[in-house]
Structure formats: C-alpha cells, structure tokens
Design a protein around this motif. Structure first.
Motif, PDB file in Angstrom:
ATOM      1  N   GLN A 277      40.126  41.270  48.436  1.00  0.00           N
ATOM      2  CA  GLN A 277      39.413  41.664  47.198  1.00  0.00           C
ATOM      3  C   GLN A 277      40.385  42.760  46.509  1.00  0.00           C
ATOM      4  OE1 GLN A 277      35.598  42.852  47.939  1.00  0.00           O
ATOM      5  NE2 GLN A 277      35.251  43.787  45.715  1.00  0.00           N
ATOM      6  N   ILE A 278      40.738  43.719  47.342  1.00  0.00           N
ATOM      7  CA  ILE A 278      41.547  44.798  46.717  1.00  0.00           C
ATOM      8  C   ILE A 278      42.996  44.308  46.168  1.00  0.00           C
ATOM      9  CG2 ILE A 278      42.849  46.868  47.440  1.00  0.00           C
ATOM     10  CD1 ILE A 278      40.937  47.445  49.580  1.00  0.00           C
ATOM     11  N   LEU A 279      43.540  43.411  46.884  1.00  0.00           N
ATOM     12  CA  LEU A 279      44.962  43.043  46.523  1.00  0.00           C
ATOM     13  C   LEU A 279      44.665  42.177  44.958  1.00  0.00           C
ATOM     14  CD1 LEU A 279      46.560  41.608  49.684  1.00  0.00           C
ATOM     15  CD2 LEU A 279      47.041  43.712  48.591  1.00  0.00           C
ATOM     16  N   VAL A 280      43.443  41.473  45.215  1.00  0.00           N
ATOM     17  CA  VAL A 280      43.257  40.680  43.889  1.00  0.00           C
ATOM     18  C   VAL A 280      42.930  41.846  42.640  1.00  0.00           C
ATOM     19  CG1 VAL A 280      41.522  39.275  42.597  1.00  0.00           C
ATOM     20  CG2 VAL A 280      42.236  38.667  44.876  1.00  0.00           C
ATOM     21  N   ASN A 281      42.261  42.857  42.864  1.00  0.00           N
ATOM     22  CA  ASN A 281      41.933  43.722  41.723  1.00  0.00           C
ATOM     23  C   ASN A 281      43.587  44.534  41.442  1.00  0.00           C
ATOM     24  OD1 ASN A 281      41.490  46.943  41.211  1.00  0.00           O
ATOM     25  ND2 ASN A 281      39.717  45.621  40.467  1.00  0.00           N
ATOM     26  N   MET A 282      44.191  44.763  42.202  1.00  0.00           N
ATOM     27  CA  MET A 282      45.549  45.527  41.985  1.00  0.00           C
ATOM     28  C   MET A 282      46.379  44.399  41.052  1.00  0.00           C
ATOM     29  SD  MET A 282      46.223  47.546  45.691  1.00  0.00           S
ATOM     30  CE  MET A 282      47.797  47.864  45.188  1.00  0.00           C
ATOM     31  N   LEU A 283      46.425  43.442  41.664  1.00  0.00           N
ATOM     32  CA  LEU A 283      47.199  42.176  41.158  1.00  0.00           C
ATOM     33  C   LEU A 283      46.838  41.750  39.794  1.00  0.00           C
ATOM     34  CD1 LEU A 283      48.033  40.001  44.021  1.00  0.00           C
ATOM     35  CD2 LEU A 283      49.843  41.399  42.561  1.00  0.00           C
ATOM     36  N   GLY A 284      45.245  41.752  39.543  1.00  0.00           N
ATOM     37  CA  GLY A 284      44.662  41.385  38.202  1.00  0.00           C
ATOM     38  C   GLY A 284      44.780  42.526  37.252  1.00  0.00           C
ATOM     39  N   ASN A 285      44.717  43.691  37.586  1.00  0.00           N
ATOM     40  CA  ASN A 285      45.044  44.984  36.729  1.00  0.00           C
ATOM     41  C   ASN A 285      46.581  44.751  36.486  1.00  0.00           C
ATOM     42  OD1 ASN A 285      42.519  46.229  36.515  1.00  0.00           O
ATOM     43  ND2 ASN A 285      43.006  47.516  38.188  1.00  0.00           N
ATOM     44  N   ALA A 286      47.269  44.598  37.047  1.00  0.00           N
ATOM     45  CA  ALA A 286      48.651  44.654  36.713  1.00  0.00           C
ATOM     46  C   ALA A 286      48.896  43.236  35.783  1.00  0.00           C
ATOM     47  CB  ALA A 286      49.868  44.351  37.788  1.00  0.00           C
ATOM     48  N   ILE A 287      48.525  42.184  35.913  1.00  0.00           N
ATOM     49  CA  ILE A 287      48.659  41.147  35.149  1.00  0.00           C
ATOM     50  C   ILE A 287      48.066  41.284  33.859  1.00  0.00           C
ATOM     51  CG2 ILE A 287      47.980  38.674  34.711  1.00  0.00           C
ATOM     52  CD1 ILE A 287      48.544  38.262  37.761  1.00  0.00           C
ATOM     53  N   LYS A 288      46.698  42.035  33.886  1.00  0.00           N
ATOM     54  CA  LYS A 288      46.266  42.172  32.417  1.00  0.00           C
ATOM     55  C   LYS A 288      46.743  43.142  31.494  1.00  0.00           C
ATOM     56  CE  LYS A 288      41.389  43.649  32.987  1.00  0.00           C
ATOM     57  NZ  LYS A 288      40.308  44.330  33.362  1.00  0.00           N
TER      58      LYS A 288
END
Length: 407
Positions: A277-288
């Motif tokens: 979940q943490i990794l998805v959030n970090m990666l999601g923010n980076a992609i966003k």
C-alpha cells in the motif's frame, strides 16, 4: 521562630532585641503565605493570620484552639500525613508536598507545604516549621485541562469510529456500482453510452479511493490498525505494486522501472499488504505528478546488529521512488505530511486526491517501526521510505540487478 533567627537575636545587644523581635513578628503577621510551627505529634505551636484565613478561621488563636490534632482534623487523606512524616524523618525537610485539607466550614482545598524539622541539643525532633500555599486555583485549572484533553481525545476517537463505520457503509454500495458498470461495459453499447459508463466507473473508482483513504486514516487515528508480522516474498511485493500502476504509467507514456541492489534478502517478515500500500501510494504520486520521463523504484538493504547472540542476521530495507516530475518547493515541504493537505492547493484542482495518501503511508511506516521522508526541489521530486523493522534471511544475490521497463 527559626534557629537562624534565634542565632541572630543571640548576637544582638539588649537595646536591639525589641526591634528585632518586632521585625520578625511583622514578617510572620503580614506574610501572604501561611506560616506555622507544630509539634511532631500534631499540635500547633504558632500559626500566622494568613494560615488561619486559608483554613477559614477568624484568627490564629481560633485555629490553634480548634485544631488539637493536625493529622485528624486537617488532612483529607490520612496517608498524606504518613507520607509527610516519612519524608521529614528521612530527609529532614519537605519541599512542595501537595495534598488536600479541610477548612473550618468543611470545604476542601489544595495546599503545597514546605517545612523542616528543628532538633534539640540531643538531635531529637523538637518541632516542625514551614510555609503553606493555597494552590486550589492551580489544581482546578489542571483538572480542567485534563478534562478538556480527555474530552478532545474521546471526540477524536468518536469521529474516527464514525468515519470508519460510514466508510464501510458507503463502500459496500459503491463496490456494487463499480461492479455493475464493469458488467455493463461488456455489453453492446454505443460509443456515447460507453463513454458515459466509463465516466461512471472512473468516478466510482476515484470516490472509492477517497473512501478507502478515510477508512485507513480513521483506523490509524483510533488505534485499531495493527500491522501483521508474517514472512513474505520481497520481489513479489515490489512487482505487485508495479503491476497495479503499470497501466497508469503506460497511459502517460512513462517509463516505470525498478532496481534491486545486492544484499536484499528474498524473504522478509512484516506486513506485505501495508508495505505494498505504501509503495503504491509513493509510485502513484510519482506517476500523477510526472508528465514525461520516468519513475524508478529502488530497493537496497542495510545490515542491522543481531537482536540476540546467535539470532539470524537482520537487515533494514530501504525503498525510494525517484521521478522526473514537477517537484516540491521548500516552502511546501512542511505541509506534505499533514492531513487533508497537498503541497500546493492548486494541485488538488489539477490532479485530485484527498490529501491523505502520504499521511497514511507515513503512519503505516511508523507502525512498522520505519519512517518516511522526502527530498525534492522544484522540477525534481523524490520520496524515500525506510522500513526499519523488516527482517529477512541474509542471502547474497550477486551484482546489482536492473529490471527493465514495464508497459
């Protein structure tokens, strides 16, 4: 009268004696604090007017005539008299002892006592003397502050519990809406109908994401979220997070990469779901927040000292996400881990989001004995997570490996 005062008087001439006595008497009579002398068995030898007023008596004489035994007439809690005796016998003085006493009218007040023992020529306790302060007003303020804090904590817990319940109630029908739109998309639709259904599903997904964030946040705030501590495959956890976000990266034509350094164990103990979940959030923010270029997830390990002699070697897993996005200004850094906040208010309008993702991720990292930090400047963004508590079997995996582009 204190021993110091007696010594002072003993060195004075007969002509000065009367003046000195008047001065000491004036100090005692006009002092704002209560002043007393009492025998070890609880009889007052001297009290000043301030102490008499404090205890509700008209004069020192009335107080001394009414209170025959201090331990039985004054103390609300008999144990405090025993504590007073214990301290003064052990140390020879009492400094700032706080307890409750009865006034003449039966009211209870808080006092603070500073006193000492005066000994005779043989070293035996002769009497006690000291000062008494009325601290009732301060105690009432302290009690009000404690009550206000407890009420605030209770209100916060109630709010979090309400959010958790409502999030569950809203999420159930929302899952139904998203599920039915997915089924509807598999049927024969016109281009306009398909566009409308796609909009419904995307809006539902966005709303469900906000609901999930609120639910996690409320669980963390109310202390009802406890991380698991099970063995899991590190590579599968990383690849699982990348799989979830690969379509979004592909839509923006971004390179989504990851690299794993030598020394990272294949297995670790912790909460795989929350780490993902943490990794998805970090990666999601980076992609966003990245319009073009790449997003890279890096993983390395730092050795930790064994917890016990003969115990397996431990490592600290270090995750970092590097991107070529818009970056964060130094002024906005302070708001990054605040609830319902984004680095720039305009980003909420441009990119959406509840402003809870990084807050939840940081709290989750801390629950797993890790932490989370950010290093960035405008034009370059980078987020880092240090998961301090993760343990794994120490296995050498050879040279650093680079796992290529995901599409």
């Amino acid at each position: 009268m204190t021993l110091d005062a007696k010594r002072h008087l003993s060195t004075a001439s007969a002509s000065d004696m009367s003046e000195l006595l008047e001065r000491y008497s004036s100090i005692v009579e006009n002092a704002v604090e209560g002043i007393f002398q009492s025998t070890p068995d609880g009889h007052y030898l001297l009290v000043n007017p301030a102490l008499a007023r404090m205890y509700g008596y008209a004069s020192p004489e009335e107080l001394m005539g009414s209170v025959r035994d201090i331990s039985k007439s004054i103390y609300v809690d008999d144990a405090m008299r025993l504590e007073f005796k214990r301290l003064i016998e052990r140390d020879g003085f009492v400094n700032g002892l706080e307890y409750q006493v009865y006034r003449k009218d039966g009211d209870i007040i808080w006092i603070s006592e500073q006193s000492r023992v005066v000994r005779d020529a043989d070293g035996q306790p002769s009497y006690y003397e000291g000062f008494i302060q009325d601290i009732t007003a301060r105690k009432l303020i302290e009690q009000e502050l404690v009550a206000a804090k407890e009420a605030a904590v209770a209100a916060s817990i109630a709010k979090s519990q309400f959010l958790a319940v409502m999030s569950h109630e809203i999420r159930t029908p929302m899952n139904g809406v998203i599920g039915m739109t997915s089924i509807l998309l598999d049927t024969q639709l016109t281009a306009e109908q398909r566009d409308c259904v796609e909009t419904i599903r995307q809006s539902g997904d966005a709303l469900l994401s906000v609901i999930n964030d609120i639910l996690d946040f409320s669980k963390i705030e109310s202390g009802r979220l406890t991380p698991e501590n099970e063995e899991f495959n590190v590579l599968e956890c990383v690849e699982g997070a990348l799989d979830i976000l690969a379509p979004k990266a592909d839509e923006k034509q971004l390179d989504l990469l990851y690299e794993i350094a030598a020394g990272v164990p294949p297995l670790a103990k912790g909460d795989e779901t929350r780490l993902r979940q943490i990794l998805v959030n970090m990666l999601g923010n980076a992609i966003k927040f990245t319009a073009h270029g790449e997003v890279v997830l890096s993983l390395s390990a730092q050795p930790l000292p064994p917890s016990d002699e003969g115990a397996p070697e431990r490592v600290r897993l270090l995750f970092s996400v590097r991107d070529t996005g818009i970056g964060i200004s130094p002024e906005a850094m302070g708001h990054l881990f605040q609830s319902f906040s984004q680095a720039d208010a305009s980003t909420t309008r441009r990119f959406g989001g509840s402003g809870l993702g990084l807050v939840i991720s940081k709290r989750l990292a801390e629950l797993m004995n890790g932490d989370m930090s950010v290093e960035s400047k405008v034009g370059v963004g980078e987020e880092g997570l240090r998961d301090r508590g993760t343990e794994g079997q120490r296995v050498r995996v050879g040279l650093p490996r680079f796992f290529g582009q995901w599409i």
